[in-house]
Design a protein around this motif. Structure first.
Motif, PDB file in Angstrom:
ATOM      1  N   UNK A  78     -11.608 -26.091  15.351  1.00 42.80           N
ATOM      2  CA  UNK A  78     -10.676 -25.406  14.443  1.00 42.80           C
ATOM      3  C   UNK A  78      -9.682 -24.521  15.181  1.00 42.80           C
ATOM      4  N   UNK A  79      -9.816 -24.445  16.508  1.00 40.66           N
ATOM      5  CA  UNK A  79      -8.931 -23.569  17.271  1.00 40.66           C
ATOM      6  C   UNK A  79      -7.464 -23.921  17.084  1.00 40.66           C
ATOM      7  N   UNK A  80      -7.157 -25.218  17.033  1.00 39.25           N
ATOM      8  CA  UNK A  80      -5.773 -25.651  16.881  1.00 39.25           C
ATOM      9  C   UNK A  80      -5.206 -25.189  15.538  1.00 39.25           C
ATOM     10  N   UNK A  81      -6.046 -25.234  14.492  1.00 38.05           N
ATOM     11  CA  UNK A  81      -5.582 -24.779  13.182  1.00 38.05           C
ATOM     12  C   UNK A  81      -5.303 -23.280  13.190  1.00 38.05           C
ATOM     13  N   UNK A  82      -6.114 -22.516  13.897  1.00 38.76           N
ATOM     14  CA  UNK A  82      -5.871 -21.073  13.964  1.00 38.76           C
ATOM     15  C   UNK A  82      -4.598 -20.780  14.751  1.00 38.76           C
ATOM     16  N   UNK A  83      -4.351 -21.551  15.795  1.00 41.95           N
ATOM     17  CA  UNK A  83      -3.102 -21.389  16.541  1.00 41.95           C
ATOM     18  C   UNK A  83      -1.901 -21.668  15.632  1.00 41.95           C
ATOM     19  N   UNK A  84      -2.043 -22.650  14.739  1.00 39.54           N
ATOM     20  CA  UNK A  84      -0.967 -22.929  13.789  1.00 39.54           C
ATOM     21  C   UNK A  84      -0.799 -21.763  12.818  1.00 39.54           C
ATOM     22  N   UNK A  85      -1.904 -21.170  12.367  1.00 40.61           N
ATOM     23  CA  UNK A  85      -1.821 -20.010  11.476  1.00 40.61           C
ATOM     24  C   UNK A  85      -1.054 -18.880  12.154  1.00 40.61           C
ATOM     25  N   UNK A  86      -1.280 -18.691  13.441  1.00 40.63           N
ATOM     26  CA  UNK A  86      -0.539 -17.674  14.188  1.00 40.63           C
ATOM     27  C   UNK A  86       0.946 -18.027  14.243  1.00 40.63           C
ATOM     28  N   UNK A  87       1.246 -19.311  14.461  1.00 46.03           N
ATOM     29  CA  UNK A  87       2.645 -19.742  14.504  1.00 46.03           C
ATOM     30  C   UNK A  87       3.335 -19.508  13.158  1.00 46.03           C
ATOM     31  N   UNK A  88       2.616 -19.805  12.070  1.00 44.24           N
ATOM     32  CA  UNK A  88       3.180 -19.600  10.732  1.00 44.24           C
ATOM     33  C   UNK A  88       3.428 -18.116  10.480  1.00 44.24           C
ATOM     34  N   UNK A  89       2.451 -17.285  10.825  1.00 41.67           N
ATOM     35  CA  UNK A  89       2.615 -15.840  10.639  1.00 41.67           C
ATOM     36  C   UNK A  89       3.805 -15.327  11.444  1.00 41.67           C
ATOM     37  N   UNK A  90       3.918 -15.801  12.692  1.00 40.47           N
ATOM     38  CA  UNK A  90       5.012 -15.350  13.554  1.00 40.47           C
ATOM     39  C   UNK A  90       6.367 -15.793  13.006  1.00 40.47           C
ATOM     40  N   UNK A  91       6.430 -17.039  12.532  1.00 41.64           N
ATOM     41  CA  UNK A  91       7.704 -17.543  12.002  1.00 41.64           C
ATOM     42  C   UNK A  91       8.087 -16.797  10.727  1.00 41.64           C
TER      43      UNK A  91
END
Length: 352
Positions: free
Chosen positions: A152-165
């Motif tokens: 699930x690490x990749x999904x959490x990295x995406x969550x960080x990208x979404x939050x940052x964007x």
């Protein structure tokens, strides 16, 4: 720099047949974290329907996962336990994130490729945007930490990208409304322990899974002592004795898996297990592993059976948790609406 109070969010899908991998990879860690963190634990039933679920089975599985949380020692009074579909903010925020996330990001998600397989055209759109909903699960509560397995690490990295964007796209509006330089935190992963990824007992290269056609590939939380002993006895191994040092496990996935399971159940390290069992044959290690598993899992299984026999109690726990979760998520969602520019006639939200 905007600071956010530490808060843990994590969820488990209610897809039935909870097994040792769920217990060691998630539930035991949930129990430990509640001693040091403000925790929100969710049964993610909306994620479950990205593939078709029998409605009656879904309801039963939702209660079963909740029972496992409670039986393992999660306190639903000190912390929050609820099922995702009872709090509308998850779906609302997921739609906003559908409009923030980029197709290219989602196309890189390896789990979608694995689950959709070769017939991607017939996969649900829900399965494709699953990571956006996961981001909404976390950020609806402005959670700062998420216990995740390696898959699930990749999904959490995406969550960080979404939050940052989101923070970047609406930076001026966020500042104008008094939210500082960021509306959402960038959640951090919590990955720890000797068995965060428990593998199949029949193939050390594959994750333990309920979807494996062989029941001997997994230890179900509801297995009795005889079933546990038999499954470990039949677990695939190699002919060599256990090594004395951890480096000796590198090219031996089945041995590494069993040592990791023992370490996680015993609350120790793989190194310590090898100090005790190094040089031993599997014929002596497997019975010791079986005895330890029975000792740890039998009380949990018994309490799960007691709780699932009283669905009204489980439903009451979920209803209370959902009410408390919604109270946390509503002001965050109102803040999102103000930032994005949605018109709200009812006021109330995060302090600006």
């Amino acid at each position: 720099m905007t600071s956010f109070p530490e808060r843990v969010f994590s969820g488990v899908q209610p897809t039935g047949n909870l097994h040792l991998g769920n217990y060691l990879g998630a539930i035991t860690r949930f129990v430990a974290m509640q001693e040091s963190h403000d925790c929100i634990y969710c049964v993610v039933d909306m994620h479950a329907i990205t593939v078709w679920q029998d409605p009656n089975d879904l309801r039963q599985s939702t209660r079963e996962v909740t029972a496992a949380f409670l039986a393992a020692g999660i306190d639903p009074v000190r912390h929050i336990v609820f099922n995702q579909s009872q709090v509308s903010a998850h779906a609302e925020l997921a739609w906003v994130f559908n409009c923030v996330a980029r197709m290219g990001w989602l196309n890189r998600m390896t789990q979608f490729k694995e689950k959709a397989g070769k017939d991607r055209e017939n996969a649900s759109t829900g399965l494709f945007v699953y990571p956006n909903l996961m981001a909404a699960d976390i950020l609806a509560y402005r959670a700062t930490h998420v216990p995740v397995g390696e898959d699930q690490k990749q999904h959490l990295e995406l969550a960080r990208d979404i939050a940052q964007k989101f923070n970047n796209d609406y930076a001026d509006r966020i500042a104008e409304l008094g939210f500082g330089d960021a509306f959402f935190p960038l959640p951090e992963p919590l990955i720890a322990g000797p068995a965060t990824r428990v593998m199949s007992l029949r193939d050390g290269s594959k994750k333990m899974s309920k979807s494996d056609p062989s029941d001997y590939s997994r230890i179900n939380l509801t297995d009795d002592a005889d079933a546990i002993a038999q499954k470990f006895r039949k677990a695939r191994t190699d002919p060599e004795p256990l090594p004395s040092e951890i480096a000796g496990l590198a090219a031996r996935p089945e041995a590494d898996n069993l040592v990791g399971i023992y370490a996680a159940l015993a609350g120790t390290s793989k190194e310590e297990v090898l100090r005790t069992f190094g040089g031993a044959q599997f014929s002596s290690f497997k019975p010791a592993l079986s005895d330890l598993a029975v000792e740890k899992l039998a009380p949990v299984a018994a309490e799960m059976r007691r709780l699932t026999a009283d669905p009204a109690h489980i439903d009451a726990v979920l209803a209370d948790g959902a009410e408390r979760a919604a109270a946390l998520a509503e002001p965050v969602m109102n803040g999102v609406k103000d930032v994005v520019g949605f018109l709200r006639t009812r006021r109330g939200g995060l302090p600006g």
